[in-house]
Design a protein around this motif. Sequence first.
Motif, short mmCIF file in Angstrom:
data_model
loop_
_atom_site.label_atom_id
_atom_site.label_comp_id
_atom_site.label_asym_id
_atom_site.label_seq_id
_atom_site.Cartn_x
_atom_site.Cartn_y
_atom_site.Cartn_z
N PHE A 408 -26.27 -4.65 13.32
CA PHE A 408 -26.10 -5.96 12.74
C PHE A 408 -25.28 -5.68 11.43
CE2 PHE A 408 -30.19 -6.31 15.06
CZ PHE A 408 -29.86 -7.20 15.84
N LEU A 409 -25.14 -4.63 10.81
CA LEU A 409 -24.31 -4.46 9.22
C LEU A 409 -22.92 -4.73 10.05
CD1 LEU A 409 -25.90 -1.69 7.24
CD2 LEU A 409 -25.72 -4.42 6.83
N MET A 410 -22.57 -4.31 11.22
CA MET A 410 -21.23 -4.45 11.71
C MET A 410 -20.87 -5.91 12.12
SD MET A 410 -20.72 -0.94 14.06
CE MET A 410 -21.45 0.66 13.44
N CYS A 411 -22.01 -6.65 12.65
CA CYS A 411 -21.81 -7.84 12.89
C CYS A 411 -21.44 -8.54 11.58
CB CYS A 411 -23.19 -8.43 13.50
SG CYS A 411 -23.53 -7.68 15.43
N GLY A 412 -22.00 -8.31 10.63
CA GLY A 412 -21.61 -8.99 9.43
C GLY A 412 -20.62 -8.56 9.02
N MET A 413 -19.88 -7.38 9.05
CA MET A 413 -18.64 -6.85 8.82
C MET A 413 -17.67 -7.58 9.50
SD MET A 413 -16.76 -4.94 6.71
CE MET A 413 -14.95 -4.60 6.83
N VAL A 414 -17.74 -7.89 10.86
CA VAL A 414 -16.65 -8.81 11.48
C VAL A 414 -16.79 -10.21 10.70
CG1 VAL A 414 -16.71 -9.95 13.64
CG2 VAL A 414 -17.21 -7.75 13.49
N LEU A 415 -17.78 -10.82 10.48
CA LEU A 415 -17.66 -12.16 9.62
C LEU A 415 -17.02 -12.06 8.43
CD1 LEU A 415 -21.53 -13.62 10.28
CD2 LEU A 415 -19.30 -14.37 11.45
N LEU A 416 -17.37 -11.03 7.90
CA LEU A 416 -16.71 -10.85 6.43
C LEU A 416 -15.34 -10.80 6.63
CD1 LEU A 416 -17.24 -10.46 3.33
CD2 LEU A 416 -17.50 -8.09 3.79
N LEU A 417 -14.65 -9.91 7.82
CA LEU A 417 -13.18 -9.87 8.00
C LEU A 417 -12.68 -11.09 8.37
CD1 LEU A 417 -11.21 -7.36 8.31
CD2 LEU A 417 -11.67 -7.56 10.77
N TRP A 418 -13.46 -11.91 9.03
CA TRP A 418 -12.86 -13.33 9.38
C TRP A 418 -12.59 -14.03 8.24
CZ3 TRP A 418 -10.65 -15.90 13.00
CH2 TRP A 418 -10.61 -17.37 12.85
N PHE A 419 -13.73 -14.09 7.17
CA PHE A 419 -13.53 -15.10 6.06
C PHE A 419 -12.69 -14.45 4.92
CE2 PHE A 419 -17.56 -16.39 7.99
CZ PHE A 419 -17.29 -17.94 7.96
N VAL A 420 -12.43 -13.02 4.82
CA VAL A 420 -11.56 -12.38 4.04
C VAL A 420 -10.67 -11.68 4.73
CG1 VAL A 420 -11.49 -11.18 1.89
CG2 VAL A 420 -13.65 -12.36 2.44
N PRO A 421 -9.61 -12.10 5.64
CA PRO A 421 -8.89 -11.38 6.31
C PRO A 421 -7.79 -10.39 5.41
CG PRO A 421 -8.01 -13.75 6.08
CD PRO A 421 -9.34 -13.62 5.38
N GLN A 422 -7.85 -10.93 4.12
CA GLN A 422 -6.72 -10.11 3.28
C GLN A 422 -7.27 -8.67 3.37
OE1 GLN A 422 -8.42 -12.86 2.34
NE2 GLN A 422 -6.45 -14.44 2.45
N MET A 423 -8.68 -8.25 3.67
CA MET A 423 -8.99 -6.96 3.72
C MET A 423 -8.34 -6.19 4.48
SD MET A 423 -13.15 -6.54 3.54
CE MET A 423 -13.48 -7.77 5.01
N ALA A 424 -7.74 -6.62 5.51
CA ALA A 424 -6.93 -5.99 6.53
C ALA A 424 -5.40 -6.17 6.54
CB ALA A 424 -7.53 -6.56 8.01
N THR A 425 -5.11 -7.36 6.12
CA THR A 425 -3.75 -7.64 5.85
C THR A 425 -2.84 -7.36 4.50
OG1 THR A 425 -4.25 -9.84 5.17
CG2 THR A 425 -3.97 -9.56 7.50
N TRP A 426 -3.58 -7.21 3.29
CA TRP A 426 -3.11 -7.03 2.26
C TRP A 426 -2.22 -5.81 2.08
CZ3 TRP A 426 -4.09 -3.73 -2.18
CH2 TRP A 426 -3.24 -4.16 -3.28
N MET A 427 -2.92 -4.79 2.30
CA MET A 427 -2.18 -3.28 2.11
C MET A 427 -1.12 -3.27 3.07
SD MET A 427 -4.98 -0.59 1.14
CE MET A 427 -3.93 0.67 0.95
N PRO A 428 -1.20 -3.70 4.34
CA PRO A 428 0.10 -3.65 5.13
C PRO A 428 1.20 -4.45 4.76
CG PRO A 428 -1.97 -3.78 6.48
CD PRO A 428 -2.26 -4.04 5.16
N SER A 429 0.94 -5.66 4.23
CA SER A 429 1.91 -6.39 3.69
C SER A 429 2.65 -5.84 2.71
CB SER A 429 1.55 -7.86 3.30
OG SER A 429 0.76 -7.62 2.04
N LYS A 430 2.19 -4.70 1.79
CA LYS A 430 2.98 -4.21 0.94
C LYS A 430 4.01 -3.01 1.25
CE LYS A 430 0.78 -6.84 -2.00
NZ LYS A 430 1.69 -7.92 -2.88
N MET A 431 3.97 -2.63 2.47
CA MET A 431 4.76 -1.48 3.17
C MET A 431 6.10 -2.02 3.15
SD MET A 431 2.15 0.14 5.64
CE MET A 431 3.29 1.69 6.05
#
Length: 431
Positions: A408-431
């Motif tokens: 269920f914590l992973m389910c929460g992580m999926v929702l968090l990733l949706w509402f804060v997509p920068q968690m996954a996109t910010w660092m790659p954008s700096k490459m």
Amino acid sequence: MSEVAITTMLIVLLFLLLGSGVWIGLTLGGVAWIGMQLFSSRPAGDAMAVTVWGSASSWTLTALPLFIWMGEILFRTKLSESMFRGLAPWVSRLPGRLLHTNVIGCTIFAAVSGSSAATCATIGKMTLPELDRRGYPEDITIGSLAGAGTLGLLIPPSIIMIVYGVTADVSIARLFVAGIIPGVVLASLFSGYLAVWAVLNKKRIPVPGERMTFAQKLSESRHLIPVVVLIAAVLGSIYTGIATATEAAAVGVVGALVLSAVQGSLNWATFRDSLLGATRLYCMIALILAGAAFLTLSMGYIGLPRHLAEFVGSLGLSPFMLMVALAIFYIVLGCFLDGISMVVLTMGVILPTVQAAGFDLIWFGIFVVIVVEMAQITPPVGFNLFVLQGMTGKEITWIARVTMPFFFLMCGMVLLLWFVPQMATWMPSKM
């Protein structure tokens, strides 16, 4: 025969073969051959030869067997024992105390392994006997290990990210970078849950041992130096642009061999066993990838991706509801297939749909990795559950039950990733 009828027939055939115990790679290739032979004008034999060769000869995929070999070498070293000695003094005063060694140990080992099962098994061999000896509850100990072991897929280098990168044709280096922040956030959620659980169940946590001075803690931390150096060598070479993911994998193998030699665990038997173990695992994965590549081609000729995209489009789902539907789809699929099979089997069909919805493919890769992580702890085909069942002798249903909070914590992580997509996109954008 309509495309819907053809698709239904092939899906039924696919699950019948999988349920009968036929190897996954052979099942995928066989269903693809039947579909192409019966329902398309392209010669199936010629298409299969070209597709299988193209899948097997991909240079990008070279990183996969190297990272697997690195994990196999480290699996046979004294790395886990050293990590426990280095970590234990720093978590002894946190709520939950040594329970956090499962999460932190898995987080660290994930950064040099790339495999969820290897992470779970390696850390489990070290922490389970020690935590049991010190009187920690068995349910939370095993549950936290099963959940934290999935971090081996999310924290780079990750085998599943390499597979996704190859099938989706996106940069593996950027995927690796994208997984760092979500991996740390998910590990923090796991540790946070353990702290809250410990506060609510104070009587089940053993009393703390002798308090160590700061100097003593620093002294014990020297045992973390080998793994920190190896992580820095592998990931640092990627992030600084010195090496590609494949070259960094070679650096990791050399580093693992050196580490094993320094620790005195490198001998001919260890070398042979690690190489054979990596070869067996990679051959299995390569066969699955080849079969899935051929199935993707076959589905393309039959027209399934186009019709599926049209069907999803006709539903009028918002991007959020599409994300929810895909999460449920992968969770259900994970009850029957392993993570690599899930990715390679579905990408050819799913990618046109998510691209049409405007999803960033790097973000979607991290999303897929997290939902595949869930599949590692869902019965009946949950690899981490199998690993822990073999290590503990417990019923797989019991292990699945004590692992549910982390699901269920992973389910929460999926929702968090949706509402804060920068968690996954910010660092790659700096490459």
